[in-house]
Design a protein around this motif. Structure first.
Motif, PDB file in Angstrom:
ATOM      1  N   TYR A 255      14.647   4.211  -8.182  1.00 35.74           N
ATOM      2  CA  TYR A 255      15.813   4.882  -8.143  1.00 35.74           C
ATOM      3  C   TYR A 255      16.853   3.591  -7.494  1.00 35.74           C
ATOM      4  O   TYR A 255      16.230   2.592  -6.993  1.00 35.74           O
ATOM      5  N   VAL A 256      18.070   3.572  -7.745  1.00 35.78           N
ATOM      6  CA  VAL A 256      19.176   2.671  -6.964  1.00 35.78           C
ATOM      7  C   VAL A 256      20.014   3.534  -6.642  1.00 35.78           C
ATOM      8  O   VAL A 256      20.603   4.310  -7.118  1.00 35.78           O
ATOM      9  N   LYS A 257      20.229   3.532  -5.165  1.00 37.78           N
ATOM     10  CA  LYS A 257      21.112   4.002  -4.371  1.00 37.78           C
ATOM     11  C   LYS A 257      22.279   3.329  -3.972  1.00 37.78           C
ATOM     12  O   LYS A 257      22.132   2.271  -3.335  1.00 37.78           O
ATOM     13  N   VAL A 258      23.604   3.658  -4.316  1.00 41.13           N
ATOM     14  CA  VAL A 258      24.818   3.132  -3.722  1.00 41.13           C
ATOM     15  C   VAL A 258      25.667   4.000  -3.033  1.00 41.13           C
ATOM     16  O   VAL A 258      25.602   5.381  -3.297  1.00 41.13           O
ATOM     17  N   GLY A 259      26.459   3.408  -2.156  1.00 39.58           N
ATOM     18  CA  GLY A 259      27.541   4.085  -1.519  1.00 39.58           C
ATOM     19  C   GLY A 259      28.454   4.298  -2.582  1.00 39.58           C
ATOM     20  O   GLY A 259      28.720   3.417  -3.232  1.00 39.58           O
ATOM     21  N   ALA A 260      29.557   5.439  -2.544  1.00 43.72           N
ATOM     22  CA  ALA A 260      30.480   5.658  -3.285  1.00 43.72           C
ATOM     23  C   ALA A 260      31.700   4.636  -3.027  1.00 43.72           C
ATOM     24  O   ALA A 260      32.259   4.763  -1.928  1.00 43.72           O
ATOM     25  N   SER A 261      31.834   3.644  -3.865  1.00 43.11           N
ATOM     26  CA  SER A 261      32.952   2.906  -3.698  1.00 43.11           C
ATOM     27  C   SER A 261      33.312   2.204  -5.023  1.00 43.11           C
ATOM     28  O   SER A 261      34.682   2.317  -5.237  1.00 43.11           O
TER      29      SER A 261
ATOM     30  N   ASP B  53       0.953  -1.063  -0.013  1.00 43.08           N
ATOM     31  CA  ASP B  53      -0.128   0.016  -0.061  1.00 43.08           C
ATOM     32  C   ASP B  53       0.883   1.329   0.102  1.00 43.08           C
ATOM     33  O   ASP B  53       0.558   2.284  -0.658  1.00 43.08           O
ATOM     34  N   ASP B  54       1.844   1.275   0.782  1.00 41.64           N
ATOM     35  CA  ASP B  54       2.857   2.522   0.911  1.00 41.64           C
ATOM     36  C   ASP B  54       3.678   2.482  -0.318  1.00 41.64           C
ATOM     37  O   ASP B  54       3.970   3.622  -0.974  1.00 41.64           O
ATOM     38  N   LEU B  55       3.900   1.276  -0.901  1.00 45.13           N
ATOM     39  CA  LEU B  55       4.694   1.345  -2.155  1.00 45.13           C
ATOM     40  C   LEU B  55       4.011   2.064  -3.045  1.00 45.13           C
ATOM     41  O   LEU B  55       4.462   2.681  -4.130  1.00 45.13           O
ATOM     42  N   ARG B  56       2.579   1.911  -3.215  1.00 42.20           N
ATOM     43  CA  ARG B  56       1.765   2.386  -4.270  1.00 42.20           C
ATOM     44  C   ARG B  56       1.307   3.943  -3.933  1.00 42.20           C
ATOM     45  O   ARG B  56       1.222   4.743  -4.887  1.00 42.20           O
ATOM     46  N   ARG B  57       1.513   4.241  -2.836  1.00 42.98           N
ATOM     47  CA  ARG B  57       1.286   5.693  -2.423  1.00 42.98           C
ATOM     48  C   ARG B  57       2.375   6.458  -2.471  1.00 42.98           C
ATOM     49  O   ARG B  57       2.336   7.750  -2.399  1.00 42.98           O
ATOM     50  N   ALA B  58       3.614   5.807  -3.049  1.00 36.72           N
ATOM     51  CA  ALA B  58       4.847   6.678  -2.916  1.00 36.72           C
ATOM     52  C   ALA B  58       5.007   7.310  -4.437  1.00 36.72           C
ATOM     53  O   ALA B  58       4.078   6.803  -5.237  1.00 36.72           O
ATOM     54  N   ASP B  59       5.648   8.212  -4.568  1.00 39.55           N
ATOM     55  CA  ASP B  59       5.815   8.954  -5.879  1.00 39.55           C
ATOM     56  C   ASP B  59       7.061   8.216  -6.715  1.00 39.55           C
ATOM     57  O   ASP B  59       7.038   8.477  -7.872  1.00 39.55           O
ATOM     58  N   ALA B  60       7.904   7.583  -5.726  1.00 39.10           N
ATOM     59  CA  ALA B  60       9.020   7.086  -6.457  1.00 39.10           C
ATOM     60  C   ALA B  60       9.600   5.995  -5.443  1.00 39.10           C
ATOM     61  O   ALA B  60       9.493   6.153  -4.310  1.00 39.10           O
ATOM     62  N   ILE B  61      10.458   4.873  -5.911  1.00 40.05           N
ATOM     63  CA  ILE B  61      10.882   3.989  -5.031  1.00 40.05           C
ATOM     64  C   ILE B  61      12.406   4.161  -5.197  1.00 40.05           C
ATOM     65  O   ILE B  61      12.843   4.022  -6.370  1.00 40.05           O
ATOM     66  N   GLU B  62      13.140   3.758  -4.261  1.00 34.31           N
ATOM     67  CA  GLU B  62      14.347   3.811  -4.047  1.00 34.31           C
ATOM     68  C   GLU B  62      14.999   2.484  -3.608  1.00 34.31           C
ATOM     69  O   GLU B  62      14.773   2.328  -2.284  1.00 34.31           O
ATOM     70  N   ILE B  63      15.498   1.575  -4.195  1.00 31.18           N
ATOM     71  CA  ILE B  63      16.152   0.629  -3.811  1.00 31.18           C
ATOM     72  C   ILE B  63      17.642   0.965  -3.265  1.00 31.18           C
ATOM     73  O   ILE B  63      18.359   1.400  -3.792  1.00 31.18           O
ATOM     74  N   VAL B  64      17.686   0.818  -1.969  1.00 34.13           N
ATOM     75  CA  VAL B  64      19.085   1.186  -1.124  1.00 34.13           C
ATOM     76  C   VAL B  64      19.972  -0.036  -1.221  1.00 34.13           C
ATOM     77  O   VAL B  64      19.536  -1.144  -0.522  1.00 34.13           O
ATOM     78  N   VAL B  65      21.057   0.036  -1.877  1.00 37.42           N
ATOM     79  CA  VAL B  65      22.126  -0.814  -2.054  1.00 37.42           C
ATOM     80  C   VAL B  65      23.252  -0.686  -0.817  1.00 37.42           C
ATOM     81  O   VAL B  65      23.760  -1.433   0.075  1.00 37.42           O
ATOM     82  N   GLY B  66      23.356   0.708  -0.785  1.00 35.21           N
ATOM     83  CA  GLY B  66      24.443   1.241   0.231  1.00 35.21           C
ATOM     84  C   GLY B  66      24.445   2.685   0.645  1.00 35.21           C
ATOM     85  O   GLY B  66      23.564   3.335  -0.135  1.00 35.21           O
ATOM     86  N   GLN B  67      24.979   2.985   1.448  1.00 36.92           N
ATOM     87  CA  GLN B  67      25.163   4.509   1.834  1.00 36.92           C
ATOM     88  C   GLN B  67      26.569   4.957   1.791  1.00 36.92           C
ATOM     89  O   GLN B  67      27.545   4.127   2.241  1.00 36.92           O
ATOM     90  N   GLY B  68      26.785   6.263   1.746  1.00 40.18           N
ATOM     91  CA  GLY B  68      28.185   6.702   1.645  1.00 40.18           C
ATOM     92  C   GLY B  68      28.960   6.504   2.698  1.00 40.18           C
ATOM     93  O   GLY B  68      30.231   6.508   2.903  1.00 40.18           O
ATOM     94  N   ALA B  69      28.131   6.721   3.959  1.00 39.61           N
ATOM     95  CA  ALA B  69      28.894   6.589   5.239  1.00 39.61           C
ATOM     96  C   ALA B  69      29.189   5.105   5.601  1.00 39.61           C
ATOM     97  O   ALA B  69      30.171   4.997   6.447  1.00 39.61           O
ATOM     98  N   LYS B  70      28.794   4.137   4.817  1.00 40.92           N
ATOM     99  CA  LYS B  70      29.045   2.862   5.320  1.00 40.92           C
ATOM    100  C   LYS B  70      28.642   1.897   4.302  1.00 40.92           C
ATOM    101  O   LYS B  70      27.911   1.160   4.372  1.00 40.92           O
TER     102      LYS B  70
END
Lengths: 233, 440
Positions: free
Chosen positions: B227-233, B149-166
């Protein structure tokens, strides 16, 4: 897509998957299109994902990844094997795989029931959050990894590192357990737990068919609940 | 008569901070955990300057001539791409890490200037959905709060693979912040130290990711940008693989990007500085013929309009801010100096966000502390800040003769240090020299 008297038949050999899922998503809670049969899935991924209606979908053949993903309210029966992540993040309803299931079956499932007649591969019930999973065969390694809530009942054996980093999910295994993961321990199987397991098995269509006293129970030692250097694995 | 002596001399290697950390580790037996991003000095946007117009380049007139700032995200595959009015968005920060009032304030501020906010590792709250006109819903390894339900309520989806801090690390939210509401959303016992997984539970590798993206598209009827989010590596390959997997947008987070809580040793020693990650990611998009078609969002240490302009000039489409947004809301405010002192710290240095005692009422789940943050006023401050950053970026773009901030380009930049020149692949100022020869 054809309709018999009551059953809508979708042949994925001739109907695009997008058309099928779109039709399923349009169904409202009071739909009278309650019976669906899907032919020739041929290992397609994402068959019947995101369904939210009280319908029954029977799939004749093997499915690929994520069949019945995020299912709500529907009953999905796979007359074949299922690929990775069958019923991932299931919210409610029932998914029944008549064959074997690949990795991550029922991953992160929040509710409902997943029944696998055959074996389930690695990471069955990973990060489960309330789903009840019954596997009539064996489960692979790292099953119930970081499992938070719900029940995993395995009528066969479990692979290595069962319940690694488990939270509050309940694990019942009738056969051998190759090894327990971090912070997972065997716990007493009381009458209370036997009764609960019996209810779960009954919901999976196994009422009275299984002697629940043959199972052993596993759960969290809760040593990792408050991080302390002495508890690091 | 006293003999002359040398002045006591401290080691540059064993400096005061290093010594204090040795003593802390010896006393406690556990590594240090904190919030925020890398604090060490690394080559950054400060090490670049714009050249501006000259005889051979024609500027646009101050604040009058049009300089566009809008950007469309998700035009590759989504039937309903989103349009931001400014090239700055709010990074994912969880309810749990942040208070509900802070999430509301972020939504209010971002919506006021026509940009988006992002959920975080804990699910979607009513506060942020109500107050965010554009909301990006994160799909994280933990899948806390995940539901269709929240997935459909969203305006976009971001798959998080990693974060820059870690990059390569999971998350943690310590027991002080696992309130009943947070625990309920995450299906966890109240008050435990929660660990977020570092691996996704149902896919491994780029081939699986492609199938996962397709599943999310099927569930949402191919409407939402993904979106696909990656930490910078490994930004070149990660960008290429995300694109190959079907991403509409790639989010690239450098090591200065903040986290709610992780090990200090991780934050400071794993991952790439933001400056060094942009050009390889852009090169991957160019090599695939998809630059400006698959959008690139860059985050990690963006503080002002100059940083925005520099990131865009290097090829990004949008920047994302987290730490700076919290500061705009009121985090680390000098007005709270006495209260920070009680916590053993000082404004500007407070990073024990995981402890949940934030006197600004932002990184806490204490209902009494929540009351200190007025979401309407804080949202206004954020809107002001975002507007200023946008004006600053436009100012620079006009000075470079650009009618849209996306027309900024590497040719507009030079570097002040050899390191920055090599990382940003622009000439060292006053030379034509790009160290490293542009080899990836």
């Amino acid at each position: 897509m054809t309709s018999g008297d009551r059953t809508h038949v979708v042949d994925l050999a001739s109907t695009p998957l997008r058309q099928l899922n779109s039709a399923l998503h349009r169904l409202r809670p009071d739909t009278n299109q309650t019976l669906w049969r899907i032919a020739n899935p041929r290992g397609s991924h994402s068959v019947a994902v995101g369904v939210d209606a009280p319908i029954t979908i029977e799939i004749d053949g093997h499915v690929g990844y994520y069949c019945a993903g995020m299912n709500k309210n529907a009953t999905v029966v796979v007359n074949g094997n299922a690929g990775v992540g069958v019923a991932e993040n299931i919210m409610s309803g029932t998914v029944h795989v008549k064959g074997d299931a690949s990795q991550s079956a029922g991953a992160t499932g929040c509710g409902g029931t997943l029944v696998i007649d055959g074996n389930a591969s690695a990471r069955c019930g990973i990060s489960m959050k309330g789903v009840d999973i019954v596997v009539k065969g064996n489960v692979g390694h790292m099953s119930a990894f970081m499992a938070q809530a719900g029940t995993l009942a395995v009528l066969g054996d479990a692979g290595e590192s069962l319940g690694d980093s488990i939270y509050e999910a309940r694990l019942y295994v009738r056969g051998a357990v190759q090894g327990l993961g971090a912070d997972c321990i065997e716990k007493p199987m009381t009458d209370h737990h036997k009764a609960k397991l019996a209810r779960k098995l009954a919901a999976a269509g196994l009422a009275g068919a299984i002697d629940v006293s043959q199972f052993r129970r596993y759960g969290s030692a809760r040593r990792l609940y408050h991080f302390h250097v002495d508890n690091v694995y | 008569m006293n003999q002359p002596t040398t002045t006591p001399r401290k080691s540059a290697t064993f400096d005061d901070y290093a010594l204090s950390e040795i003593r802390r580790a010896a006393a406690t037996g556990i590594y240090d955990i904190r919030g925020g991003g890398a604090k060490r000095r690394v080559p950054h946007f400060d090490d670049l300057v714009f050249l501006g117009a000259s005889i051979s380049r024609y500027p646009l007139e101050g604040y009058r001539e049009r300089c566009g700032t809008n950007v469309v995200l998700g035009s590759r595959f989504a039937s309903k791409p989103i349009e931001l009015k400014i090239p700055i968005t709010i990074a994912g920060m969880s309810f749990g890490s942040l208070s509900a009032t802070a999430k509301e304030a972020l939504g209010r501020g971002a919506s006021a200037v026509g940009t988006s906010t992002t959920t975080g590792d804990g699910g979607m709250t009513a506060e942020e959905r109500t107050h965010s006109s554009l909301l990006v819903y994160q799909v994280l390894p933990s899948r806390y709060g995940m539901n269709p339900d929240d997935l459909r309520r969203a305006d976009a989806i971001e798959i998080v693979v990693g974060q820059g801090a870690k990059p390569g690390g999971g998350g943690m939210l310590l027991g002080q912040k696992i309130s009943e509401r947070v625990a309920d959303m995450r299906v966890l016992p109240v008050g435990i130290d929660q660990r977020s997984a570092c691996r996704h539970p149902d896919w491994t590798g780029p081939d699986d990711l492609q199938i996962k993206i397709e599943e999310l598209r099927e569930i949402t009827d191919w409407e939402k940008p993904i979106y696909v989010k990656v930490g910078a590596s490994r930004p070149y390959y990660d960008t290429a693989l995300a694109v190959k997997a079907g991403a509409d947008v790639v989010v690239l987070d450098g090591m200065q990007g903040g986290t709610a809580a992780t090990q200090e040793v991780f934050i400071e020693n794993v991952g790439l500085p933001t400056l060094s990650a942009i050009r390889p990611a852009v090169q991957a998009l160019i090599d695939l013929g998809l630059h400006r078609k698959v959008q690139l969002i860059v985050s990690g240490g963006v503080r002002n309009g100059a940083d925005v302009a520099k990131a865009l000039a290097l090829g990004a489409d949008v920047v994302s801010i987290g730490t700076a947004a919290l500061v705009a809301l009121g985090d680390n405010d000098p007005a709270l100096e006495e209260e920070y002192a009680k916590l053993g710290t000082t404004p500007g240095a407070y990073d024990d966000w995981h402890e949940g005692r934030d006197p600004a009422g932002i990184t806490t789940q204490d209902p009494e502390l929540w009351k200190r943050l007025d979401p309407v006023k804080a949202g206004r401050r954020l809107a002001n800040y975002l507007a200023v950053m946008t004006l600053e970026a436009q100012t620079i773009a006009r000075a470079c003769g650009k009618s849209h901030v996306h027309n900024l380009e590497p040719e507009d930049l030079v570097a002040l240090t050899i390191e920055a020149a090599a990382m940003a692949r622009v000439p060292l100022a006053g030379t034509e020299w790009i160290p490293g020869g542009g080899v990836l």
